[in-house]
Write a protein that holds these residues in place. Structure first.
Motif, PDB file in Angstrom:
ATOM      1  N   THR A   7       0.844  -1.185   0.000  1.00 19.43           N
ATOM      2  CA  THR A   7       0.000   0.000   0.000  1.00 19.43           C
ATOM      3  C   THR A   7       0.882   1.238   0.000  1.00 19.43           C
ATOM      4  N   GLU A   8       0.561   2.181  -0.881  1.00 18.64           N
ATOM      5  CA  GLU A   8       1.251   3.472  -0.869  1.00 18.64           C
ATOM      6  C   GLU A   8       0.403   4.437  -0.065  1.00 18.64           C
ATOM      7  N   GLU A   9       1.019   5.069   0.932  1.00 17.37           N
ATOM      8  CA  GLU A   9       0.304   5.970   1.822  1.00 17.37           C
ATOM      9  C   GLU A   9       0.721   7.409   1.568  1.00 17.37           C
ATOM     10  N   ASP A  10       0.042   8.327   2.246  1.00 15.59           N
ATOM     11  CA  ASP A  10       0.378   9.747   2.132  1.00 15.59           C
ATOM     12  C   ASP A  10       1.846   9.973   2.469  1.00 15.59           C
ATOM     13  N   GLY A  11       2.450  10.910   1.788  1.00 11.53           N
ATOM     14  CA  GLY A  11       3.841  11.250   2.035  1.00 11.53           C
ATOM     15  C   GLY A  11       4.821  10.288   1.393  1.00 11.53           C
ATOM     16  N   GLY A  12       4.325   9.360   0.580  1.00 10.90           N
ATOM     17  CA  GLY A  12       5.206   8.429  -0.105  1.00 10.90           C
ATOM     18  C   GLY A  12       5.596   7.204   0.686  1.00 10.90           C
ATOM     19  N   ARG A  13       5.061   7.064   1.892  1.00 10.40           N
ATOM     20  CA  ARG A  13       5.366   5.887   2.722  1.00 10.40           C
ATOM     21  C   ARG A  13       4.786   4.642   2.064  1.00 10.40           C
ATOM     22  N   ILE A  14       5.537   3.550   2.135  1.00 12.62           N
ATOM     23  CA  ILE A  14       5.082   2.249   1.662  1.00 12.62           C
ATOM     24  C   ILE A  14       4.760   1.389   2.884  1.00 12.62           C
ATOM     25  N   ARG A  15       3.599   0.738   2.858  1.00 17.38           N
ATOM     26  CA  ARG A  15       3.219  -0.185   3.929  1.00 17.38           C
ATOM     27  C   ARG A  15       3.101  -1.578   3.328  1.00 17.38           C
ATOM     28  N   LEU A  16       3.860  -2.503   3.909  1.00 15.95           N
ATOM     29  CA  LEU A  16       3.779  -3.904   3.516  1.00 15.95           C
ATOM     30  C   LEU A  16       3.013  -4.659   4.590  1.00 15.95           C
ATOM     31  N   GLY A  17       1.942  -5.306   4.214  1.00 22.73           N
ATOM     32  CA  GLY A  17       1.150  -6.109   5.143  1.00 22.73           C
ATOM     33  C   GLY A  17       1.568  -7.563   5.057  1.00 22.73           C
ATOM     34  N   LEU A  18       2.083  -8.083   6.160  1.00 27.92           N
ATOM     35  CA  LEU A  18       2.561  -9.457   6.158  1.00 27.92           C
ATOM     36  C   LEU A  18       1.402 -10.435   6.303  1.00 27.92           C
ATOM     37  N   PRO A  19       1.507 -11.587   5.634  1.00 30.77           N
ATOM     38  CA  PRO A  19       0.477 -12.622   5.777  1.00 30.77           C
ATOM     39  C   PRO A  19       0.642 -13.359   7.103  1.00 30.77           C
ATOM     40  N   SER A  20      -0.296 -14.216   7.417  1.00 35.53           N
ATOM     41  CA  SER A  20      -0.238 -14.954   8.681  1.00 35.53           C
ATOM     42  C   SER A  20       0.874 -15.999   8.695  1.00 35.53           C
ATOM     43  N   ASP A  21       1.189 -16.567   7.529  1.00 37.07           N
ATOM     44  CA  ASP A  21       2.165 -17.644   7.468  1.00 37.07           C
ATOM     45  C   ASP A  21       3.415 -17.203   6.707  1.00 37.07           C
ATOM     46  N   LEU A  22       4.478 -16.962   7.439  1.00 38.32           N
ATOM     47  CA  LEU A  22       5.765 -16.590   6.846  1.00 38.32           C
ATOM     48  C   LEU A  22       6.744 -17.745   7.033  1.00 38.32           C
ATOM     49  N   ASP A  23       6.449 -18.858   6.374  1.00 44.90           N
ATOM     50  CA  ASP A  23       7.319 -20.011   6.464  1.00 44.90           C
ATOM     51  C   ASP A  23       8.514 -19.843   5.534  1.00 44.90           C
ATOM     52  N   LEU A  24       9.368 -20.838   5.454  1.00 41.91           N
ATOM     53  CA  LEU A  24      10.604 -20.738   4.687  1.00 41.91           C
ATOM     54  C   LEU A  24      10.394 -20.324   3.226  1.00 41.91           C
ATOM     55  N   PRO A  25       9.416 -20.887   2.502  1.00 42.29           N
ATOM     56  CA  PRO A  25       9.240 -20.459   1.103  1.00 42.29           C
ATOM     57  C   PRO A  25       8.847 -18.975   0.950  1.00 42.29           C
ATOM     58  N   MET A  26       8.399 -18.338   2.015  1.00 42.24           N
ATOM     59  CA  MET A  26       8.017 -16.919   1.952  1.00 42.24           C
ATOM     60  C   MET A  26       9.211 -15.986   2.166  1.00 42.24           C
ATOM     61  N   ALA A  27      10.373 -16.529   2.519  1.00 44.49           N
ATOM     62  CA  ALA A  27      11.532 -15.676   2.792  1.00 44.49           C
ATOM     63  C   ALA A  27      11.949 -14.875   1.562  1.00 44.49           C
ATOM     64  N   GLN A  28      12.039 -15.511   0.413  1.00 40.97           N
ATOM     65  CA  GLN A  28      12.453 -14.788  -0.793  1.00 40.97           C
ATOM     66  C   GLN A  28      11.421 -13.762  -1.239  1.00 40.97           C
ATOM     67  N   PRO A  29      10.110 -14.099  -1.266  1.00 39.59           N
ATOM     68  CA  PRO A  29       9.131 -13.059  -1.607  1.00 39.59           C
ATOM     69  C   PRO A  29       9.140 -11.888  -0.618  1.00 39.59           C
ATOM     70  N   LEU A  30       9.381 -12.178   0.655  1.00 38.53           N
ATOM     71  CA  LEU A  30       9.470 -11.104   1.648  1.00 38.53           C
ATOM     72  C   LEU A  30      10.670 -10.218   1.358  1.00 38.53           C
ATOM     73  N   LEU A  31      11.813 -10.822   1.115  1.00 34.95           N
ATOM     74  CA  LEU A  31      13.013 -10.057   0.804  1.00 34.95           C
ATOM     75  C   LEU A  31      12.822  -9.224  -0.468  1.00 34.95           C
ATOM     76  N   ASP A  32      12.237  -9.828  -1.487  1.00 32.64           N
ATOM     77  CA  ASP A  32      11.968  -9.107  -2.740  1.00 32.64           C
ATOM     78  C   ASP A  32      11.031  -7.930  -2.512  1.00 32.64           C
ATOM     79  N   SER A  33       9.995  -8.130  -1.697  1.00 29.65           N
ATOM     80  CA  SER A  33       9.044  -7.052  -1.403  1.00 29.65           C
ATOM     81  C   SER A  33       9.706  -5.921  -0.631  1.00 29.65           C
ATOM     82  N   LEU A  34      10.551  -6.269   0.317  1.00 30.71           N
ATOM     83  CA  LEU A  34      11.266  -5.244   1.089  1.00 30.71           C
ATOM     84  C   LEU A  34      12.202  -4.446   0.192  1.00 30.71           C
TER      85      LEU A  34
END
Length: 104
Positions: A7-34
């Motif tokens: 989500t892009e918020e006012d002032g240019g801030r980016i908000r990333l909403g994490l899912p409930s399950d951040l298991d090992l296969p989610m590490a790369q998508p999380l890193l890519d998103s960050l």
């Protein structure tokens, strides 16, 4: 499609909403998103209240993002870390790190 909400918020801030399950296969998508978030903005918030399961690799991705943000003078916040995330950080000896980067 990534399970990480962007989500892009006012002032240019980016908000990333994490899912409930951040298991090992989610590490790369999380890193890519960050990485993408920091390319788009110097002000990134990670909404972490929904996390119900997290791998050490995903915590490592968050630690790397915080370190990189600090080195570049960017703003990084872990918003409302869940109890599961807090306990995992404590188990890994990262309670002080979480306290430094989190906001209720």
């Amino acid at each position: 499609m990534s399970l990480i909400k962007w989500t892009e918020e006012d002032g240019g801030r980016i908000r990333l909403g994490l899912p409930s399950d951040l298991d090992l296969p989610m590490a790369q998508p999380l890193l890519d998103s960050l990485r993408a978030a920091f390319k788009a903005s110097a002000d990134v918030t990670v909404q972490a209240d929904a996390v119900e399961r997290i791998s050490a690799a995903c915590i490592q991705a968050l630690v790397v993002a915080a370190r990189d943000a600090a080195e570049r003078g960017a703003a990084f916040v872990l918003a409302a870390p869940s109890e599961v995330l807090s306990e995992a950080c404590e188990d890994l000896g990262l309670a002080a790190w979480l306290k430094q980067w989190s906001r209720a």
